[in-house]
Design an enzyme around this catalytic site. Sequence first.
Site, short mmCIF file in Angstrom:
data_model
loop_
_atom_site.label_atom_id
_atom_site.label_comp_id
_atom_site.label_asym_id
_atom_site.label_seq_id
_atom_site.Cartn_x
_atom_site.Cartn_y
_atom_site.Cartn_z
N HIS A 74 0.86 -1.18 0.00
CA HIS A 74 0.00 0.00 0.00
C HIS A 74 0.89 1.23 0.00
O HIS A 74 1.73 1.38 0.88
CB HIS A 74 -0.92 -0.01 1.22
CG HIS A 74 -1.87 -1.16 1.21
ND1 HIS A 74 -1.49 -2.43 1.62
CD2 HIS A 74 -3.17 -1.25 0.83
CE1 HIS A 74 -2.52 -3.25 1.49
NE2 HIS A 74 -3.55 -2.56 1.01
N ASP A 117 -7.26 -10.41 0.09
CA ASP A 117 -7.12 -8.98 -0.19
C ASP A 117 -6.60 -8.22 1.04
O ASP A 117 -6.22 -8.82 2.04
CB ASP A 117 -8.42 -8.40 -0.73
CG ASP A 117 -9.53 -8.29 0.30
OD1 ASP A 117 -9.27 -8.52 1.51
OD2 ASP A 117 -10.66 -7.97 -0.08
N SER A 118 -6.62 -6.91 0.98
CA SER A 118 -6.09 -6.06 2.05
C SER A 118 -6.83 -6.25 3.37
O SER A 118 -6.29 -5.96 4.44
CB SER A 118 -6.17 -4.59 1.65
OG SER A 118 -5.45 -4.38 0.46
#
EC number: 2.3.1.251
Length: 199
Positions: A74, A117-118
Amino acid sequence: MNYKDIINACILSGVFLLHSPSALADTPSVGVSKGQESLQPAAEGNLWQRLIRNVSLAWNSPHQELYIPVNTWHNRWTYDDEKIASYNERPWGVGYGKYRYDEDNNWHSVYAMAFMDSHNRVEPILGYGYQKMWIPGEREGWRFGAGFTASITARYEYHYIPLPLPLPLISIEYNRLSLQTTYIPGTYNNGNVLFTWIR
């Protein structure tokens, strides 16, 4: 992280990949040698026809590859520290693809992948990838690529509704090992993710 979610997403992605449209199934396959296929000039037809032809040729190729997600970074300039601390940056998962190199040594692939995913939720993705490849003259076995993927994904926070996801691709390859990555653009505290996998 729930292992059952990962298994279900992998099975679902595989089912999507194995059910090609009849237009793809009717396309005859062409001569193949070490991942390269000869075909008629790519300039034939309009952009849509060329895309369908390239997807079809990749789909009918006997060459297969495994995708292993390795990192989700990120962008630190676009996120609060609190958000960064809460996100998963190890996207456990797996993927499968069929690929070919065309007469210009450019890479084409159809693939399906599922990963965490995140937010540690399963995210499936499937699509077509293309990369223009550059082979340095003196460096045997090395290739560098840049291109795009036209894909469809689904996310937990959107109730797994299929979403189109066109993205850029770059890669560094040595023989059959490739480190491939894409950047998902976004806004502050959303998107702006560098996603990397090995294939």
